[in-house]
Design a protein around this motif. Structure first.
Motif, PDB file in Angstrom:
ATOM      1  N   VAL A 134      12.947  -3.262   3.251  1.00 54.41           N
ATOM      2  CA  VAL A 134      14.292  -2.866   2.831  1.00 54.41           C
ATOM      3  C   VAL A 134      14.884  -3.938   1.910  1.00 54.41           C
ATOM      4  O   VAL A 134      15.474  -3.616   0.870  1.00 54.41           O
ATOM      5  N   PHE A 135      14.730  -5.189   2.274  1.00 51.39           N
ATOM      6  CA  PHE A 135      15.242  -6.288   1.462  1.00 51.39           C
ATOM      7  C   PHE A 135      14.597  -6.296   0.080  1.00 51.39           C
ATOM      8  O   PHE A 135      15.284  -6.420  -0.940  1.00 51.39           O
ATOM      9  N   TYR A 136      13.282  -6.128   0.036  1.00 50.14           N
ATOM     10  CA  TYR A 136      12.583  -6.119  -1.252  1.00 50.14           C
ATOM     11  C   TYR A 136      13.053  -4.950  -2.109  1.00 50.14           C
ATOM     12  O   TYR A 136      13.337  -5.114  -3.299  1.00 50.14           O
ATOM     13  N   THR A 137      13.134  -3.779  -1.508  1.00 52.72           N
ATOM     14  CA  THR A 137      13.524  -2.594  -2.269  1.00 52.72           C
ATOM     15  C   THR A 137      14.961  -2.699  -2.762  1.00 52.72           C
ATOM     16  O   THR A 137      15.270  -2.308  -3.890  1.00 52.72           O
ATOM     17  N   ALA A 138      15.843  -3.231  -1.942  1.00 52.10           N
ATOM     18  CA  ALA A 138      17.251  -3.300  -2.326  1.00 52.10           C
ATOM     19  C   ALA A 138      17.519  -4.334  -3.413  1.00 52.10           C
ATOM     20  O   ALA A 138      18.351  -4.108  -4.290  1.00 52.10           O
ATOM     21  N   TYR A 139      16.823  -5.459  -3.374  1.00 60.57           N
ATOM     22  CA  TYR A 139      17.191  -6.554  -4.269  1.00 60.57           C
ATOM     23  C   TYR A 139      16.205  -6.855  -5.393  1.00 60.57           C
ATOM     24  O   TYR A 139      16.585  -7.436  -6.404  1.00 60.57           O
ATOM     25  N   PHE A 140      14.944  -6.495  -5.226  1.00 56.79           N
ATOM     26  CA  PHE A 140      13.959  -6.903  -6.226  1.00 56.79           C
ATOM     27  C   PHE A 140      13.292  -5.754  -6.965  1.00 56.79           C
ATOM     28  O   PHE A 140      12.712  -5.961  -8.011  1.00 56.79           O
ATOM     29  N   LYS A 141      13.339  -4.564  -6.429  1.00 63.10           N
ATOM     30  CA  LYS A 141      12.706  -3.425  -7.086  1.00 63.10           C
ATOM     31  C   LYS A 141      13.703  -2.828  -8.076  1.00 63.10           C
ATOM     32  O   LYS A 141      14.824  -2.486  -7.715  1.00 63.10           O
ATOM     33  N   TYR A 142      13.284  -2.686  -9.314  1.00 67.68           N
ATOM     34  CA  TYR A 142      14.206  -2.266 -10.371  1.00 67.68           C
ATOM     35  C   TYR A 142      14.574  -0.786 -10.281  1.00 67.68           C
ATOM     36  O   TYR A 142      15.656  -0.390 -10.657  1.00 67.68           O
ATOM     37  N   THR A 143      13.665   0.029  -9.787  1.00 61.84           N
ATOM     38  CA  THR A 143      13.906   1.471  -9.782  1.00 61.84           C
ATOM     39  C   THR A 143      14.361   1.991  -8.424  1.00 61.84           C
ATOM     40  O   THR A 143      14.214   3.164  -8.139  1.00 61.84           O
ATOM     41  N   SER A 144      14.907   1.144  -7.587  1.00 59.07           N
ATOM     42  CA  SER A 144      15.285   1.594  -6.248  1.00 59.07           C
ATOM     43  C   SER A 144      16.578   2.404  -6.278  1.00 59.07           C
ATOM     44  O   SER A 144      17.459   2.172  -7.102  1.00 59.07           O
ATOM     45  N   TYR A 203      19.509   4.645  -3.543  1.00 59.27           N
ATOM     46  CA  TYR A 203      20.027   4.701  -2.178  1.00 59.27           C
ATOM     47  C   TYR A 203      19.188   5.639  -1.314  1.00 59.27           C
ATOM     48  O   TYR A 203      19.012   5.411  -0.127  1.00 59.27           O
ATOM     49  N   GLU A 204      18.689   6.683  -1.925  1.00 62.04           N
ATOM     50  CA  GLU A 204      17.847   7.624  -1.186  1.00 62.04           C
ATOM     51  C   GLU A 204      16.567   6.942  -0.713  1.00 62.04           C
ATOM     52  O   GLU A 204      16.134   7.133   0.423  1.00 62.04           O
ATOM     53  N   GLU A 205      15.978   6.118  -1.570  1.00 62.18           N
ATOM     54  CA  GLU A 205      14.770   5.381  -1.187  1.00 62.18           C
ATOM     55  C   GLU A 205      15.056   4.400  -0.052  1.00 62.18           C
ATOM     56  O   GLU A 205      14.270   4.274   0.887  1.00 62.18           O
ATOM     57  N   LEU A 206      16.200   3.742  -0.120  1.00 62.64           N
ATOM     58  CA  LEU A 206      16.592   2.837   0.971  1.00 62.64           C
ATOM     59  C   LEU A 206      16.819   3.596   2.268  1.00 62.64           C
ATOM     60  O   LEU A 206      16.478   3.116   3.349  1.00 62.64           O
ATOM     61  N   PHE A 207      17.388   4.785   2.156  1.00 63.94           N
ATOM     62  CA  PHE A 207      17.601   5.610   3.344  1.00 63.94           C
ATOM     63  C   PHE A 207      16.271   5.928   4.023  1.00 63.94           C
ATOM     64  O   PHE A 207      16.150   5.817   5.244  1.00 63.94           O
ATOM     65  N   TYR A 208      15.279   6.333   3.244  1.00 67.08           N
ATOM     66  CA  TYR A 208      13.981   6.683   3.821  1.00 67.08           C
ATOM     67  C   TYR A 208      13.202   5.464   4.310  1.00 67.08           C
ATOM     68  O   TYR A 208      12.292   5.599   5.115  1.00 67.08           O
ATOM     69  N   LEU A 209      13.544   4.276   3.827  1.00 64.00           N
ATOM     70  CA  LEU A 209      12.949   3.055   4.372  1.00 64.00           C
ATOM     71  C   LEU A 209      13.622   2.629   5.670  1.00 64.00           C
ATOM     72  O   LEU A 209      12.983   2.101   6.582  1.00 64.00           O
ATOM     73  N   LEU A 210      14.926   2.842   5.749  1.00 65.31           N
ATOM     74  CA  LEU A 210      15.665   2.470   6.960  1.00 65.31           C
ATOM     75  C   LEU A 210      15.490   3.473   8.097  1.00 65.31           C
ATOM     76  O   LEU A 210      15.639   3.112   9.263  1.00 65.31           O
ATOM     77  N   ALA A 219       0.833  -1.203   0.000  1.00 65.73           N
ATOM     78  CA  ALA A 219       0.000   0.000   0.000  1.00 65.73           C
ATOM     79  C   ALA A 219       0.870   1.256   0.000  1.00 65.73           C
ATOM     80  O   ALA A 219       0.602   2.204  -0.760  1.00 65.73           O
ATOM     81  N   ILE A 220       1.893   1.275   0.822  1.00 68.59           N
ATOM     82  CA  ILE A 220       2.782   2.445   0.865  1.00 68.59           C
ATOM     83  C   ILE A 220       3.536   2.588  -0.454  1.00 68.59           C
ATOM     84  O   ILE A 220       3.660   3.702  -0.991  1.00 68.59           O
ATOM     85  N   ASP A 221       4.019   1.486  -0.995  1.00 69.30           N
ATOM     86  CA  ASP A 221       4.740   1.528  -2.263  1.00 69.30           C
ATOM     87  C   ASP A 221       3.839   1.991  -3.396  1.00 69.30           C
ATOM     88  O   ASP A 221       4.239   2.814  -4.224  1.00 69.30           O
ATOM     89  N   TYR A 222       2.606   1.495  -3.432  1.00 70.01           N
ATOM     90  CA  TYR A 222       1.661   1.916  -4.465  1.00 70.01           C
ATOM     91  C   TYR A 222       1.340   3.399  -4.330  1.00 70.01           C
ATOM     92  O   TYR A 222       1.278   4.127  -5.316  1.00 70.01           O
ATOM     93  N   PHE A 223       1.136   3.849  -3.101  1.00 71.06           N
ATOM     94  CA  PHE A 223       0.821   5.254  -2.864  1.00 71.06           C
ATOM     95  C   PHE A 223       1.968   6.151  -3.307  1.00 71.06           C
ATOM     96  O   PHE A 223       1.748   7.209  -3.892  1.00 71.06           O
ATOM     97  N   GLN A 224       3.188   5.718  -3.051  1.00 68.52           N
ATOM     98  CA  GLN A 224       4.349   6.510  -3.467  1.00 68.52           C
ATOM     99  C   GLN A 224       4.492   6.559  -4.984  1.00 68.52           C
ATOM    100  O   GLN A 224       4.782   7.606  -5.551  1.00 68.52           O
ATOM    101  N   THR A 225       4.300   5.443  -5.657  1.00 70.04           N
ATOM    102  CA  THR A 225       4.469   5.425  -7.113  1.00 70.04           C
ATOM    103  C   THR A 225       3.288   6.082  -7.825  1.00 70.04           C
ATOM    104  O   THR A 225       3.471   6.695  -8.864  1.00 70.04           O
ATOM    105  N   ALA A 226       2.084   5.971  -7.260  1.00 67.79           N
ATOM    106  CA  ALA A 226       0.918   6.569  -7.901  1.00 67.79           C
ATOM    107  C   ALA A 226       0.960   8.097  -7.818  1.00 67.79           C
ATOM    108  O   ALA A 226       0.587   8.782  -8.766  1.00 67.79           O
TER     109      ALA A 226
END
Length: 140
Positions: free
Chosen positions: A114-124, A126-133, A41-48
Protein backbone atom coordinates in the motif's frame (compact mmCIF):
# COMPACT_ATOMS: atom_id res chain seq x y z
CA UNK A 1 22.40 -20.07 42.83
CA UNK A 2 22.78 -16.50 43.94
CA UNK A 3 25.22 -16.34 46.85
CA UNK A 4 23.67 -13.24 48.39
CA UNK A 5 19.98 -14.14 48.32
CA UNK A 6 20.35 -17.96 48.22
CA UNK A 7 17.77 -18.08 45.43
CA UNK A 8 18.04 -19.88 42.14
CA UNK A 9 18.75 -17.44 39.32
CA UNK A 10 18.67 -17.97 35.60
CA UNK A 11 22.03 -18.54 33.97
CA UNK A 12 22.48 -15.85 31.35
CA UNK A 13 25.00 -16.05 28.52
CA UNK A 14 25.13 -12.79 26.62
CA UNK A 15 27.16 -14.21 23.72
CA UNK A 16 24.63 -17.00 23.17
CA UNK A 17 21.81 -14.46 22.96
CA UNK A 18 23.74 -12.36 20.44
CA UNK A 19 24.56 -15.40 18.27
CA UNK A 20 20.95 -16.61 18.16
CA UNK A 21 19.75 -13.07 17.44
CA UNK A 22 22.29 -12.83 14.61
CA UNK A 23 21.02 -16.09 13.17
CA UNK A 24 17.42 -14.84 13.23
CA UNK A 25 18.22 -11.70 11.21
CA UNK A 26 18.70 -13.59 7.88
CA UNK A 27 15.25 -15.10 8.33
CA UNK A 28 13.79 -11.61 8.60
CA UNK A 29 15.64 -10.63 5.42
CA UNK A 30 14.44 -13.76 3.60
CA UNK A 31 10.83 -13.19 4.59
CA UNK A 32 11.05 -9.51 3.66
CA UNK A 33 12.40 -10.58 0.26
CA UNK A 34 9.42 -12.91 -0.10
CA UNK A 35 7.08 -9.99 0.60
CA UNK A 36 8.77 -7.80 -2.01
CA UNK A 37 8.92 -10.65 -4.54
CA UNK A 38 5.25 -11.45 -4.04
CA UNK A 39 4.27 -7.82 -4.50
CA UNK A 40 6.39 -7.41 -7.62
CA UNK A 41 4.97 -10.62 -9.11
CA UNK A 42 1.38 -9.51 -8.50
CA UNK A 43 2.11 -6.01 -9.80
CA UNK A 44 3.80 -7.37 -12.92
CA UNK A 45 0.94 -9.79 -13.53
CA UNK A 46 -1.59 -6.97 -13.24
CA UNK A 47 0.27 -4.61 -15.58
CA UNK A 48 1.16 -7.32 -18.11
CA UNK A 49 -2.42 -8.56 -18.48
CA UNK A 50 -4.05 -5.13 -18.04
CA UNK A 51 -7.34 -6.70 -17.01
CA UNK A 52 -9.58 -4.12 -15.40
CA UNK A 53 -12.52 -6.22 -14.23
CA UNK A 54 -13.55 -5.98 -10.59
CA UNK A 55 -13.74 -9.78 -10.31
CA UNK A 56 -10.10 -10.12 -11.33
CA UNK A 57 -8.99 -7.49 -8.83
CA UNK A 58 -10.89 -9.19 -6.01
CA UNK A 59 -9.33 -12.57 -6.85
CA UNK A 60 -5.85 -11.03 -6.86
CA UNK A 61 -6.66 -9.37 -3.54
CA UNK A 62 -7.76 -12.70 -2.06
CA UNK A 63 -4.54 -14.36 -3.23
CA UNK A 64 -2.52 -11.52 -1.74
CA UNK A 65 -4.47 -11.75 1.51
CA UNK A 66 -3.83 -15.49 1.77
CA UNK A 67 -0.13 -14.96 1.16
CA UNK A 68 -0.03 -12.26 3.85
CA UNK A 69 -1.76 -14.56 6.34
CA UNK A 70 0.53 -17.52 5.55
CA UNK A 71 3.68 -15.39 5.87
CA UNK A 72 2.44 -13.90 9.17
CA UNK A 73 1.72 -17.32 10.67
CA UNK A 74 5.00 -18.82 9.48
CA UNK A 75 7.11 -15.90 10.62
CA UNK A 76 5.37 -15.77 14.01
CA UNK A 77 6.23 -19.42 14.61
CA UNK A 78 9.87 -18.78 13.64
CA UNK A 79 10.06 -15.68 15.83
CA UNK A 80 8.68 -17.57 18.82
CA UNK A 81 11.29 -20.29 18.30
CA UNK A 82 14.20 -17.86 17.97
CA UNK A 83 13.17 -15.60 20.85
CA UNK A 84 12.79 -18.65 23.07
CA UNK A 85 16.32 -19.74 22.13
CA UNK A 86 17.78 -16.27 22.75
CA UNK A 87 17.74 -17.01 26.50
CA UNK A 88 16.78 -13.59 27.81
CA UNK A 89 17.65 -12.88 31.40
CA UNK A 90 14.48 -10.93 32.14
CA UNK A 91 10.91 -11.55 31.03
CA UNK A 92 10.66 -7.94 29.92
CA UNK A 93 13.56 -8.37 27.46
CA UNK A 94 11.94 -11.53 26.12
CA UNK A 95 8.63 -9.75 25.53
CA UNK A 96 10.25 -6.69 23.92
CA UNK A 97 12.23 -8.88 21.54
CA UNK A 98 9.13 -10.83 20.59
CA UNK A 99 7.01 -7.72 20.13
CA UNK A 100 9.58 -5.78 18.09
CA UNK A 101 10.20 -8.62 15.68
CA UNK A 102 6.52 -9.43 15.20
CA UNK A 103 5.35 -5.84 14.79
CA UNK A 104 8.13 -4.94 12.36
CA UNK A 105 7.48 -7.90 10.10
CA UNK A 106 3.68 -7.80 10.23
CA UNK A 107 3.62 -4.09 9.49
CA UNK A 108 5.90 -4.53 6.49
CA UNK A 109 3.98 -7.59 5.32
CA UNK A 110 0.61 -5.91 5.50
CA UNK A 111 1.31 -2.33 4.42
CA UNK A 112 4.45 -2.27 2.26
CA UNK A 113 2.45 -2.75 -0.95
CA UNK A 114 0.00 0.00 0.00
CA UNK A 115 2.82 2.40 0.88
CA UNK A 116 4.65 1.71 -2.38
CA UNK A 117 1.52 2.08 -4.48
CA UNK A 118 0.40 5.27 -2.75
CA UNK A 119 3.71 7.13 -2.79
CA UNK A 120 6.03 5.71 -5.43
CA UNK A 121 3.91 4.26 -8.23
CA UNK A 122 3.14 6.94 -10.80
CA UNK A 123 -0.04 5.40 -12.20
CA UNK A 124 -1.74 4.55 -8.92
CA UNK A 125 -5.39 5.36 -8.33
CA UNK A 126 -7.67 5.31 -5.31
CA UNK A 127 -9.40 2.27 -6.74
CA UNK A 128 -6.08 0.40 -6.87
CA UNK A 129 -5.37 1.35 -3.26
CA UNK A 130 -8.82 0.14 -2.29
CA UNK A 131 -8.18 -3.29 -3.81
CA UNK A 132 -4.79 -3.46 -2.07
CA UNK A 133 -6.26 -2.55 1.31
CA UNK A 134 -9.25 -4.86 0.97
CA UNK A 135 -7.41 -8.15 1.74
CA UNK A 136 -5.45 -6.55 4.58
CA UNK A 137 -8.62 -5.30 6.26
CA UNK A 138 -10.45 -8.59 5.72
CA UNK A 139 -7.60 -10.58 7.29
CA UNK A 140 -7.31 -8.24 10.27
Amino acid sequence: MNLITSEVSKYYRRIYTVVVFSISIPFLIIFTSLIIGLFLAIDYFQTANSITSVYYKVVVGIIQGLCIAILNITYSALVNFFVEKENHKFEENYEFSLIYKNVLFKFMNSYLTVFYTAYFKYTSTYEELFYLLLPVLIIK
